[in-house]
Design an enzyme around this catalytic site. Structure first.
Site, short mmCIF file in Angstrom:
data_model
loop_
_atom_site.label_atom_id
_atom_site.label_comp_id
_atom_site.label_asym_id
_atom_site.label_seq_id
_atom_site.Cartn_x
_atom_site.Cartn_y
_atom_site.Cartn_z
N HIS A 1 -22.79 -20.01 -89.60
CA HIS A 1 -22.85 -18.75 -89.20
C HIS A 1 -24.89 -19.12 -88.77
O HIS A 1 -25.16 -18.55 -90.25
CB HIS A 1 -22.58 -17.58 -89.05
N HIS B 1 -19.53 -7.09 -78.80
CA HIS B 1 -18.16 -8.50 -79.33
C HIS B 1 -16.87 -8.02 -79.45
O HIS B 1 -16.12 -9.13 -80.12
CB HIS B 1 -19.74 -9.01 -80.48
N ARG C 1 -33.24 -3.00 -73.10
CA ARG C 1 -32.57 -4.00 -74.40
C ARG C 1 -32.61 -3.42 -75.03
O ARG C 1 -33.52 -2.95 -75.78
CB ARG C 1 -33.37 -5.39 -73.43
N CYS D 1 -38.06 -9.56 -70.64
CA CYS D 1 -36.86 -9.72 -71.65
C CYS D 1 -36.47 -11.03 -71.70
O CYS D 1 -36.54 -12.11 -69.73
CB CYS D 1 -35.19 -9.01 -71.26
N TYR E 1 -34.69 -16.07 -79.94
CA TYR E 1 -35.71 -15.86 -79.04
C TYR E 1 -36.04 -17.35 -79.41
O TYR E 1 -37.50 -16.84 -79.44
CB TYR E 1 -36.45 -14.80 -78.96
#
Length: 551
Positions: free
Chosen positions: A121, A145, A217, A263, A400
């Site tokens: 993870h 989520h 965002r 974005c 990102y």
């Protein structure tokens, strides 16, 4: 915590669909509109209808969104525990809080062993913060989520039931309860945290994007500020400078910078259609242009004792005040040369389009980094740090970033990949709309859109095709007014329009591509630039429209 068990799933973003009343008003007007420059009156009527429909749909939209976005969690209300399943106490769970003893967590009335998954993870260190205890509050924090898919997969890790005596009343106060008002016309990609974009058809109606229609965002809940006690903290080596908003306004020279912010996931929907990616399903409107007023970051850093010749400092870090349940905040950083260059135009802004920055966009302070990805324009700024390394934030180190089309989540090396900073050249068609029916004027229709490039590079040309790219027409460019602000480079987008010949009575593929002042041009196809996170989608923008037969 990045999100307990985020990697167990493929993020499924909820897209809000407009209620019938709004769609009817929108579609009815659009079907009558001729896409040509002489249709000013029809455009005006369209905007009035849009405004009226948006205002009248507020209550219905909120209710509709809730019904549409609310996940089906009925299976969680049913007992999932067989009588023979082991029962554990909170003390038992607490003994399993590290990799050596195993990592256990509880959710509602069940116990889960997630040891085997933590290693792979990307937010593993933050998962450990929830180890040995309940994760209910984390689900509330990262509700985007909280889908049936994630929770069903979570059930695979269930090892037993939490004892009745230890089934404590978890504090489930919603951290998103104090969110600001948003226009119901926005296309919602996630409700918590809130992420939305304006309708593509109105995005290019104005060179400056209205605050209320600027894409949102958010990664975490929108924070509240007590300005009387707020101080911006600036750390340079062993020196510290603390400034209130009023002190910033009075002490430093104000500047206004017009810049486009985009974005990294803008147009991700197209990349996902090519091959599935992980991330919010943004259309082509995760982009906007505003006039930001504030003070140069350079002036504040110099005032705090920053030495331009001190090679110890290579990065300037920014920390926001939007915190998660572990008190970790959103953060990012930019290279020293961008922050300290007088031509870099990096500012700490307190106004957006002439008014205090709205809460959704960073009130009271936001760092504006022209030409860079939106993720580095940190909102709700409360700390600036000069450092020898980039920000340790999850969104700087483990998000990102763009990988090869062949890279998978298992093979992605986030330590090796470079963080996204300057943005590539991009363009998109705003009208006509994808899949719409349009009338031509003697075989000609008007096409409009936007084009932008990062790094201060200007747009020098936009080419438009009505036959899928076989032949091209150069578009007319609409740019910002000269001398409108203190910008030293071309930070803002160019709007464009073109009249192109089409074939009535059949579908026509409209295509656009932009070229910037460094002669960078958009790639033709998505395939070679596809990446697992769907970032930087900038292939030719393509739409298909049906042109009505003149007869």
């Amino acid at each position: 915590m990045s999100l307990v068990l985020t990697s167990l799933c493929r993020t499924e973003s909820t897209v809000c669909r407009h209620p019938t009343a709004f769609t009817r008003a929108f579609s009815s007007n659009t079907s009558k509109k001729r896409f040509r420059s002489s249709s000013h009156q029809e455009t005006k009527q369209f905007r009035w209808k849009l405004a009226a429909a948006a205002s009248g749909a507020v209550v219905g939209m909120v209710t509709y969104n809730y019904i549409q976005n609310k996940p089906d969690l009925t299976f969680l209300r049913k007992p999932v525990q067989a009588k023979s399943d082991p029962v554990y106490s909170s003390a038992d769970v607490a003994q399993h809080a590290d990799k050596q003893s195993g990592i256990w967590v509880t959710y509602q009335d069940s116990v889960y062993d997630i040891t085997g998954f933590v290693e792979s993870h990307p937010g593993g260190e933050k998962i450990l913060m929830g180890a040995g205890g309940p994760i209910d509050a984390f689900w509330n924090m990262y509700a985007v989520h909280k889908t049936p898919e994630v929770l069903q997969i979570l059930e695979q890790y269930r090892i037993g039931k939490l004892s009745r005596r230890d089934q404590k009343a978890i504090n489930l106060n919603d951290p998103f309860a104090n969110e600001p008002f948003r226009l119901p016309v926005l296309r919602i990609n996630s409700q918590k945290p809130f992420n939305a974009e304006p309708p593509l058809e109105v995005l290019t109606d104005s060179f400056i994007t209205p605050n209320e229609l600027f894409y949102v965002r958010n990664h975490l809940p929108v924070p509240d500020f007590d300005l009387e006690n707020f101080k911006l903290e600036v750390l340079v080596g062993g020196r510290k400078l603390a400034l209130s908003v009023d002190e910033i306004k009075k002490k430093y020279k104000p500047v206004t910078i017009t810049t486009t912010i985009q974005c990294a996931g803008n147009r991700r929907q197209e990349m996902s259609q090519y091959q599935n990616v992980k991330g919010l399903t943004w259309g082509a409107c995760a982009i906007g242009t505003a006039r930001w007023t504030g003070v140069r970051l350079r002036d504040i850093l110099l005032d705090a004792g920053f030495d331009l010749n001190d090679n110890r400092f290579k990065h300037i870090q920014f920390n926001g005040n939007d915190k998660d349940i572990t008190k970790s905040s959103y953060g990012g950083s930019i290279p020293k040369h961008k922050a300290m260059s007088i031509d870099g135009d990096v500012i700490i802004a307190y106004k957006m389009n002439g008014v205090d920055i709205p809460r959704d966009h960073g009130y009271p302070l936001r760092v504006i980094v022209p030409g860079y990805v939106g993720a580095r324009n940190v909102k709700w700024l409360h700390q600036v740090v000069a450092s020898d390394e980039e920000s340790s934030s999850h969104w700087q180190r483990n998000d990102y970033k763009v990988f090869s089309p062949s890279t998978t989540f298992e093979t992605a090396d986030y330590k090796k990949a470079q963080s996204i900073q300057e943005m590539p050249v991009i363009s998109a068609i705003s009208t006509p709309a994808e899949g719409s029916k349009v009338e031509s004027d003697d075989g000609v229709i008007e096409v409009k859109g936007y084009a932008w490039s990062g790094g201060g590079r200007d747009i020098i040309r936009v080419d438009v095709s009505a036959d899928g790219g076989k032949t091209w027409k150069e578009a007319n460019l609409v740019k910002d007014k000269p001398g409108a602000d203190d910008s030293t480079h071309s930070w803002a987008w160019s709007l464009w329009n073109a009249e192109v010949e089409v074939t009535p009575g059949k579908k026509n593929e409209i295509v656009c591509k932009a070229i910037d002042s460094a002669y960078n041009c958009q790639p033709e196809f998505i395939g070679p630039i596809w990446n697992l996170r769907g970032f930087l989608t900038n292939a030719w923008h393509r739409i298909s429209v049906e042109v009505e037969d003149d007869e």
